[in-house]
Scaffold this motif. Sequence first.
Motif, PDB file in Angstrom:
ATOM      1  N   GLY A  17      44.236  30.640   7.563  1.00 31.28           N
ATOM      2  CA  GLY A  17      44.894  30.411   8.993  1.00 31.28           C
ATOM      3  C   GLY A  17      46.341  30.631   8.907  1.00 31.28           C
ATOM      4  O   GLY A  17      47.023  30.231  10.040  1.00 31.28           O
ATOM      5  N   HIS A  18      47.119  31.251   7.997  1.00 27.08           N
ATOM      6  CA  HIS A  18      48.324  31.533   7.947  1.00 27.08           C
ATOM      7  C   HIS A  18      48.478  33.298   8.563  1.00 27.08           C
ATOM      8  O   HIS A  18      48.672  34.205   7.555  1.00 27.08           O
ATOM      9  N   GLN A  19      48.406  33.191   9.838  1.00 24.91           N
ATOM     10  CA  GLN A  19      48.170  34.669  10.492  1.00 24.91           C
ATOM     11  C   GLN A  19      49.586  35.405  10.080  1.00 24.91           C
ATOM     12  O   GLN A  19      50.412  35.209  10.097  1.00 24.91           O
ATOM     13  N   VAL A  20      48.946  36.600   9.675  1.00 20.92           N
ATOM     14  CA  VAL A  20      50.144  37.759   9.163  1.00 20.92           C
ATOM     15  C   VAL A  20      50.361  38.504  10.469  1.00 20.92           C
ATOM     16  O   VAL A  20      49.358  38.790  11.480  1.00 20.92           O
ATOM     17  N   GLY A  21      51.602  38.960  10.706  1.00 21.13           N
ATOM     18  CA  GLY A  21      51.974  39.577  12.124  1.00 21.13           C
ATOM     19  C   GLY A  21      51.243  41.036  12.084  1.00 21.13           C
ATOM     20  O   GLY A  21      51.227  41.787  11.088  1.00 21.13           O
ATOM     21  N   SER A  22      50.757  41.267  13.231  1.00 19.00           N
ATOM     22  CA  SER A  22      50.253  42.725  13.118  1.00 19.00           C
ATOM     23  C   SER A  22      50.935  43.992  12.616  1.00 19.00           C
ATOM     24  O   SER A  22      50.354  44.698  11.982  1.00 19.00           O
ATOM     25  N   ASP A  23      52.510  43.927  12.830  1.00 20.75           N
ATOM     26  CA  ASP A  23      53.080  45.007  12.143  1.00 20.75           C
ATOM     27  C   ASP A  23      53.513  44.825  10.738  1.00 20.75           C
ATOM     28  O   ASP A  23      53.283  46.005  10.127  1.00 20.75           O
ATOM     29  N   GLU A  24      53.098  43.659  10.237  1.00 18.27           N
ATOM     30  CA  GLU A  24      53.040  43.711   8.667  1.00 18.27           C
ATOM     31  C   GLU A  24      51.757  44.097   8.269  1.00 18.27           C
ATOM     32  O   GLU A  24      51.571  44.936   7.145  1.00 18.27           O
ATOM     33  N   LEU A  25      50.592  43.744   8.959  1.00 18.10           N
ATOM     34  CA  LEU A  25      49.363  44.305   8.619  1.00 18.10           C
ATOM     35  C   LEU A  25      49.177  45.875   8.571  1.00 18.10           C
ATOM     36  O   LEU A  25      48.811  46.701   7.659  1.00 18.10           O
ATOM     37  N   ILE A  26      49.785  46.470   9.622  1.00 16.17           N
ATOM     38  CA  ILE A  26      49.821  47.909   9.844  1.00 16.17           C
ATOM     39  C   ILE A  26      50.697  48.695   8.727  1.00 16.17           C
ATOM     40  O   ILE A  26      50.665  49.501   8.134  1.00 16.17           O
ATOM     41  N   ARG A  27      52.050  47.769   8.509  1.00 18.33           N
ATOM     42  CA  ARG A  27      52.749  48.487   7.474  1.00 18.33           C
ATOM     43  C   ARG A  27      52.425  48.447   5.905  1.00 18.33           C
ATOM     44  O   ARG A  27      52.130  49.325   5.108  1.00 18.33           O
ATOM     45  N   THR A  28      51.397  47.482   5.725  1.00 21.35           N
ATOM     46  CA  THR A  28      50.816  46.985   4.379  1.00 21.35           C
ATOM     47  C   THR A  28      49.642  48.012   4.201  1.00 21.35           C
ATOM     48  O   THR A  28      49.494  48.648   3.066  1.00 21.35           O
ATOM     49  N   ALA A  29      48.871  48.223   5.456  1.00 18.58           N
ATOM     50  CA  ALA A  29      47.885  49.301   5.337  1.00 18.58           C
ATOM     51  C   ALA A  29      48.347  50.940   4.945  1.00 18.58           C
ATOM     52  O   ALA A  29      47.914  51.442   4.612  1.00 18.58           O
ATOM     53  N   LEU A  30      49.585  50.967   5.846  1.00 15.43           N
ATOM     54  CA  LEU A  30      50.312  52.277   5.571  1.00 15.43           C
ATOM     55  C   LEU A  30      50.421  52.376   4.113  1.00 15.43           C
ATOM     56  O   LEU A  30      50.379  53.593   3.698  1.00 15.43           O
ATOM     57  N   ASP A  31      51.408  51.320   3.514  1.00 20.02           N
ATOM     58  CA  ASP A  31      51.643  51.771   2.242  1.00 20.02           C
ATOM     59  C   ASP A  31      50.409  51.757   1.270  1.00 20.02           C
ATOM     60  O   ASP A  31      50.456  52.555   0.405  1.00 20.02           O
ATOM     61  N   ALA A  32      49.387  51.093   1.572  1.00 18.70           N
ATOM     62  CA  ALA A  32      48.000  51.106   0.820  1.00 18.70           C
ATOM     63  C   ALA A  32      47.600  52.474   0.725  1.00 18.70           C
ATOM     64  O   ALA A  32      47.030  53.356  -0.240  1.00 18.70           O
ATOM     65  N   LEU A  33      47.615  53.112   1.942  1.00 14.55           N
ATOM     66  CA  LEU A  33      47.080  54.557   2.240  1.00 14.55           C
ATOM     67  C   LEU A  33      47.717  55.657   1.561  1.00 14.55           C
ATOM     68  O   LEU A  33      47.335  56.342   0.835  1.00 14.55           O
ATOM     69  N   ILE A  34      49.176  55.323   1.525  1.00 16.40           N
ATOM     70  CA  ILE A  34      49.898  56.311   0.877  1.00 16.40           C
ATOM     71  C   ILE A  34      49.789  56.066  -0.602  1.00 16.40           C
ATOM     72  O   ILE A  34      49.954  57.004  -1.330  1.00 16.40           O
ATOM     73  N   GLY A  35      49.551  54.991  -1.088  1.00 15.69           N
ATOM     74  CA  GLY A  35      49.405  54.631  -2.561  1.00 15.69           C
ATOM     75  C   GLY A  35      47.980  54.777  -3.067  1.00 15.69           C
ATOM     76  O   GLY A  35      47.526  54.622  -4.345  1.00 15.69           O
ATOM     77  N   GLY A  36      47.174  55.612  -2.358  1.00 10.40           N
ATOM     78  CA  GLY A  36      46.086  56.001  -2.763  1.00 10.40           C
ATOM     79  C   GLY A  36      44.710  55.019  -2.329  1.00 10.40           C
ATOM     80  O   GLY A  36      43.730  55.462  -2.587  1.00 10.40           O
TER      81      GLY A  36
END
Length: 158
Positions: A17-36
């Motif tokens: 229930g501690h909603q993460v901001g959309s921008d943070e989810l996108i940034r985390t996804a991008l970092d993960a994708l770049i990280g493999g």
Amino acid sequence: MDHLKRLLIAAINERSGHQVGSDELIRTALDALIGGVDTPALRQLAGLTRGEEPEAHDLFEQVIHELDLAPSLPDHPADARWVLIRWWCRLIVDGDLSPVEGGQRISTMWSEVGYADAIRPIVGAVSQWEDWTEHYDVARETCAEEIVAAAQQLLDRT
């Protein structure tokens, strides 16, 4: 920090229930994708534009399922809260979540688990950290160390 652990932390926050901001989810996804890390939903999430941010949470739920990041929470609310508390303790002990931030999250759930004695040391250490002044006999960092120790004790008991 490992990209999967960052995704896991976001998943735990979302599920609790501690909603993460959309921008943070996108940034985390991008970092993960770049990280493999790679899944279809992760690629979509990482590529969202500002105008598409409302889609981020639904895509992140797909990422959670594709990577099997977070087991389903139990249906009974008290049981679900204990699962979350143990997740946060594990993240604290592993050094993937700051002791203070994790301890504060656990403290907010204390009443919801009947003021369980197992959580009392964490709540006490968080309270000491929050109330700390330079006039205390112990260093503020000691309070954070006590949170880590209390989280480990809780994990050892369960």
